[in-house]
Motif scaffolding. Sequence first.
Motif, short mmCIF file in Angstrom:
data_model
loop_
_atom_site.label_atom_id
_atom_site.label_comp_id
_atom_site.label_asym_id
_atom_site.label_seq_id
_atom_site.Cartn_x
_atom_site.Cartn_y
_atom_site.Cartn_z
N ILE A 172 0.92 -1.14 0.14
CA ILE A 172 -0.09 0.10 -0.05
C ILE A 172 0.93 1.26 0.05
CG2 ILE A 172 -1.55 1.34 1.30
CD1 ILE A 172 -2.95 -1.42 2.33
N PHE A 173 2.02 1.03 0.83
CA PHE A 173 2.91 2.30 1.00
C PHE A 173 3.61 2.61 -0.42
CE2 PHE A 173 7.11 4.05 2.07
CZ PHE A 173 6.55 5.40 2.59
N GLY A 174 3.88 1.47 -0.95
CA GLY A 174 4.69 1.90 -2.40
C GLY A 174 3.59 2.25 -3.37
N THR A 175 2.50 1.70 -3.58
CA THR A 175 1.28 2.36 -4.43
C THR A 175 1.07 3.96 -4.26
OG1 THR A 175 0.47 -0.09 -4.44
CG2 THR A 175 -0.94 1.73 -5.35
N TRP A 176 0.82 3.98 -2.81
CA TRP A 176 0.61 5.57 -2.78
C TRP A 176 1.75 6.50 -3.05
CZ3 TRP A 176 -3.55 8.06 -0.53
CH2 TRP A 176 -3.36 9.19 -0.38
N ILE A 177 3.00 6.21 -2.58
CA ILE A 177 4.18 6.87 -3.39
C ILE A 177 4.18 7.07 -4.77
CG2 ILE A 177 6.75 6.81 -3.62
CD1 ILE A 177 6.85 5.84 -0.93
N TYR A 178 3.66 5.83 -5.71
CA TYR A 178 3.77 5.83 -7.19
C TYR A 178 2.57 6.88 -7.57
CZ TYR A 178 3.44 4.21 -12.03
OH TYR A 178 3.36 4.16 -13.25
N GLN A 179 1.51 6.89 -6.92
CA GLN A 179 0.32 7.69 -7.47
C GLN A 179 0.43 9.12 -7.19
OE1 GLN A 179 -2.06 6.61 -9.41
NE2 GLN A 179 -1.75 4.31 -9.18
N LYS A 180 1.03 9.52 -6.02
CA LYS A 180 1.20 10.95 -5.55
C LYS A 180 2.63 11.34 -5.98
CE LYS A 180 -2.83 10.89 -3.38
NZ LYS A 180 -3.85 11.92 -3.81
N SER A 181 3.60 10.68 -5.33
CA SER A 181 4.96 11.55 -5.54
C SER A 181 5.23 11.13 -7.02
CB SER A 181 5.90 10.97 -4.61
OG SER A 181 5.59 11.19 -3.15
N TRP A 182 5.12 10.21 -7.93
CA TRP A 182 5.38 9.95 -8.75
C TRP A 182 4.68 10.42 -9.91
CZ3 TRP A 182 9.48 8.16 -6.18
CH2 TRP A 182 10.89 7.80 -6.84
N GLY A 183 3.42 10.59 -9.76
CA GLY A 183 2.50 11.26 -10.40
C GLY A 183 2.96 12.68 -10.72
N ARG A 184 3.48 13.42 -9.66
CA ARG A 184 3.86 14.75 -9.76
C ARG A 184 5.16 14.86 -10.61
NH1 ARG A 184 3.28 19.79 -8.04
NH2 ARG A 184 5.09 21.09 -7.51
N ARG A 185 5.94 13.89 -10.62
CA ARG A 185 7.09 13.78 -11.64
C ARG A 185 6.51 13.49 -13.02
NH1 ARG A 185 12.21 11.96 -8.34
NH2 ARG A 185 11.48 12.47 -6.37
N ARG A 186 5.53 12.81 -12.97
CA ARG A 186 5.29 12.61 -14.76
C ARG A 186 4.74 13.88 -15.11
NH1 ARG A 186 3.58 7.43 -12.26
NH2 ARG A 186 1.74 8.54 -11.60
N LEU A 187 3.91 14.63 -14.31
CA LEU A 187 3.34 15.94 -14.63
C LEU A 187 4.38 17.01 -15.03
CD1 LEU A 187 1.01 17.88 -15.03
CD2 LEU A 187 1.27 18.48 -12.46
N MET A 188 5.66 16.88 -14.35
CA MET A 188 6.54 17.76 -14.81
C MET A 188 7.55 17.47 -16.03
SD MET A 188 6.96 19.92 -12.36
CE MET A 188 5.17 20.06 -12.24
#
Length: 420
Positions: free
Chosen positions: A357-373
């Motif tokens: 759950i922790f890894g999925t949350w990081i991928y959705q939130k933190s890495w989602g912002r990097r994909r936006l950049m």
Amino acid sequence: MNILVPQSSSESDYNDDNNNGICDATILEANFVFVRSLSNRIRMERTIKFQTSPTEKVKVYIRLVFLKIGEINTLKEKYAADIFYQARWQLPPGHQKISRIADYNKDSVWHPQLYIENVLGDAKEDVWRYAETNSDGKISVFECRRVKGVFIENLELQHFPFDTQELSLTISSELSELEVDLVEETEELSSVNKQSFVDEQEWRLYEHVEMFPKVSTKEYTSSRDRHPTMLVMCHAARRPGFFIWNIFLIMLLITLLSFATFAVSTDLTQNRLQLSFTLMLTGVAFKFVVNQSLPRISYLTYLDKYILSSMVYICVVCIWHSVIGRLHAAHMDKLARDLDLKALLCFLTTYVLAHFIFGTWIYQKSWGRRRLMKRKDEMFKEKLEAIIQAIGKKDSMLKKRRQSIRKPTSSIIKKSFESV
């Protein structure tokens, strides 16, 4: 003009003649009003002498280039940078054309009075101006500034160490929003020089630059005027490799060792608790080490949540060993062994599920912002190509302006002024 000042009188004289006291108070009040109006008029004359305000709102086009970004200090929430920003505007109506080159660099000529709000301390700044004639015959004045210093940035560390930070500059004007309007430059794009980035090992710098106009008030003045402000920002994403291998992995191993305590016999409760308490104290010491890398913030980062949840997990294991000890003391050894095996399987399943759950949350939130950049970088490149194609048919004056990051020589400025 002479100012009347009443002569001093003793208390007995004042009591004897009340009418003279009233007259003296009236004269004092009149003198105070006169002095205040005189000071306001002098201040107004000085302002008019320093700079003549335009009769209508002037649009000032802002362009900024991050020439070099130095160290990004997470602990002190600041970063060092060498920047260049350019302001372009047309001479307001009623301002005559200036023929001499040096006159544009004088403060008596109208200019938007720009400055950077979030600079820390005294920054090294070079300022120069020049002018060009547009195709429609109007004069455009360019003010170029190169600033080297340290800038304050309030870092958002909720996603630390998987965070993406905004490195912002706040460009404001001393004039009110009724006189000046700060807008983004349309002929040239703001950009970031990635090749000279100092913290490349710790951060990843993105290419695009965003601008957001807003208004602000000056706290150090009594005026209620709202001033135009341009918020310019680039983005940098932290490389989390150091924290993953040196903190997350170590804390994962410490927590996994708590499952090894189940290998100790259920009748040796003191040995189980001794091992669990040692692991608990190791986690506490690890938390103090991590706190030295972060400012004193009032919220929890991802790293804080992971370490605290691991400590809570070890604490729950300690409590379970105490329960098993009480069952053993009650001569319920068979029940204790059965429950201990089921508890071990339950703890392992819960621990693996929590990490998923922790890894999925990081991928959705933190890495989602990097994909936006990354998408914004692609849009920036497309916009840059469109501008290059648009200006390809124009004269080479824009190419000369691109070289204005360095202070132009007098010969180059002279050619520009000859066309004015």
